[in-house]
Design an enzyme around this catalytic site. Structure first.
Site, PDB file in Angstrom:
ATOM      1  N   ARG A 101       0.624  -1.250   0.049  1.00 47.56           N
ATOM      2  CA  ARG A 101      -0.265  -0.115   0.317  1.00 47.56           C
ATOM      3  C   ARG A 101       0.833   0.835  -0.287  1.00 47.56           C
ATOM      4  O   ARG A 101       1.684   1.607   0.612  1.00 47.56           O
ATOM      5  CB  ARG A 101      -0.680   0.533   1.303  1.00 47.56           C
ATOM      6  CG  ARG A 101      -1.986   0.598   1.318  1.00 47.56           C
ATOM      7  CD  ARG A 101      -2.957   0.069   2.532  1.00 47.56           C
ATOM      8  NE  ARG A 101      -2.638   0.787   3.646  1.00 47.56           N
ATOM      9  CZ  ARG A 101      -3.946   1.014   4.273  1.00 47.56           C
ATOM     10  NH1 ARG A 101      -4.357   1.171   4.017  1.00 47.56           N
ATOM     11  NH2 ARG A 101      -3.564   0.937   5.528  1.00 47.56           N
ATOM     12  N   THR A 105      -1.137   7.493  -0.934  1.00 52.42           N
ATOM     13  CA  THR A 105      -2.353   7.707  -1.844  1.00 52.42           C
ATOM     14  C   THR A 105      -2.673   6.439  -1.812  1.00 52.42           C
ATOM     15  O   THR A 105      -4.401   6.492  -1.488  1.00 52.42           O
ATOM     16  CB  THR A 105      -2.176   7.680  -3.242  1.00 52.42           C
ATOM     17  OG1 THR A 105      -1.403   6.166  -3.220  1.00 52.42           O
ATOM     18  CG2 THR A 105      -1.733   8.612  -3.318  1.00 52.42           C
ATOM     19  N   ASP A 197      -1.077  -2.467  13.191  1.00 53.74           N
ATOM     20  CA  ASP A 197      -0.399  -2.781  12.079  1.00 53.74           C
ATOM     21  C   ASP A 197      -0.302  -4.395  12.508  1.00 53.74           C
ATOM     22  O   ASP A 197       0.423  -5.299  12.603  1.00 53.74           O
ATOM     23  CB  ASP A 197       0.694  -2.502  11.141  1.00 53.74           C
ATOM     24  CG  ASP A 197       1.237  -3.179  10.759  1.00 53.74           C
ATOM     25  OD1 ASP A 197       1.085  -3.958   9.581  1.00 53.74           O
ATOM     26  OD2 ASP A 197       1.480  -1.714   9.124  1.00 53.74           O
ATOM     27  N   ASP A 200       2.570  -5.955  11.377  1.00 55.90           N
ATOM     28  CA  ASP A 200       4.184  -5.251  11.788  1.00 55.90           C
ATOM     29  C   ASP A 200       4.074  -6.317  13.016  1.00 55.90           C
ATOM     30  O   ASP A 200       4.852  -7.322  13.539  1.00 55.90           O
ATOM     31  CB  ASP A 200       3.926  -4.583  12.258  1.00 55.90           C
ATOM     32  CG  ASP A 200       5.010  -3.464  11.658  1.00 55.90           C
ATOM     33  OD1 ASP A 200       5.482  -4.049  10.344  1.00 55.90           O
ATOM     34  OD2 ASP A 200       4.649  -2.747  11.416  1.00 55.90           O
TER      35      ASP A 200
HETATM   36  N1  URA Z   1      -4.209  -2.160   8.110  1.00 54.52           N
HETATM   37  C1  URA Z   1      -3.689  -2.714   8.837  1.00 54.52           C
HETATM   38  O1  URA Z   1      -2.535  -3.369   8.982  1.00 54.52           O
HETATM   39  N2  URA Z   1      -4.301  -2.136  10.060  1.00 54.52           N
HETATM   40  C2  URA Z   1      -5.378  -2.064   9.517  1.00 54.52           C
HETATM   41  O2  URA Z   1      -5.834  -1.520  10.632  1.00 54.52           O
HETATM   42  C3  URA Z   1      -6.389  -1.216   8.460  1.00 54.52           C
HETATM   43  C4  URA Z   1      -4.349  -1.904   7.638  1.00 54.52           C
END
Ligand code: URA
Length: 206
Positions: A101, A105, A197, A200
């Site tokens: 991602r 953007t 995330d 992570d």
């Molecule tokens: N990707 C993630 O890992 N967490 C989110 O909250 C949104 C996208």
């Protein structure tokens, strides 16, 4: 069609994952377990084909799975859902779709794709823990459709209404399965309340 898979075990395990103090080991383990529980529910309608086998006692007319199942983790967080599903369905073929991602953007970009030859005829389960804007999910669906896939299911742990709406609009033929539908996306594209995330937290990176 959107289906939120409500089950006390799924809710409990997801709560452990959401807690900010949950470390990598427990986060991964709960994700494995939820992915397996979700796969059990999602595969209820799989087609069976008749077979005749010999038991040690006599001939038996019974059934086996009639279609190949192709798992498509969206790299990298989707990898966290592979083990739990493989434990339940060891015969799955595994494709890989690499998308990242753009931080500004939030648009998805492809950097890797690899599919089993039979994907066009299989039951395809695209997996990614988070359905946020829906950008990556829509791109992955587009990619497997280009390979001829027709029976496609999108399996995510936590979804935002924005992501669900985007997939439903672009791909109304794809069934969406979630463990939880959360409130919204925040200004940084994170699901609220979410779990942070996912990539992570699965891989212990920051
Ligand atoms: N990707 C993630 O890992 N967490 C989110 O909250 C949104 C996208």
């Amino acid at each position: 069609m959107l289906k939120v898979l409500e089950h006390p075990l799924i809710t409990h395990k997801l709560t452990q994952m959401r807690k900010k103090e949950t470390g990598t080991k427990d986060f991964r383990q709960n994700l494995d377990e939820i992915a397996g529980l979700m796969a059990y529910e999602i595969t209820r309608d799989l087609p069976l084909e008749p077979v005749q086998i010999e038991t040690p006692v006599q001939t038996c007319n019974t059934f086996t799975l009639g279609k190949e199942i192709v798992l498509v983790p969206i790299l990298r967080a989707g990898l966290g859902m592979v083990n739990g599903i493989c434990n339940l369905i060891p015969t799955v073929k595994i494709a890989h779709v690499g998308l990242y991602r753009d931080e500004e953007t939030l648009e998805p970009h492809t950097y890797f794709e690899k599919y089993p030859k039979t994907i066009h005829d299989g039951i395809v389960m695209i997996v990614d823990p988070m359905l946020a804007t829906g950008g990556s999910a829509c791109a992955a669906i587009e990619m497997v459709k280009r390979q001829g896939a027709k029976n496609i299911r999108l399996v995510c742990l936590v979804g935002a209404p924005e992501g669900v709406a985007a997939v439903e609009k672009e791909h109304p033929d794809v069934d969406i399965y979630l463990a939880a539908l959360d409130e919204k996306l925040n200004e940084k594209g994170y699901i609220v309340p979410g779990l942070g995330d996912a990539g992570d937290r699965i891989f212990g990176t920051k």
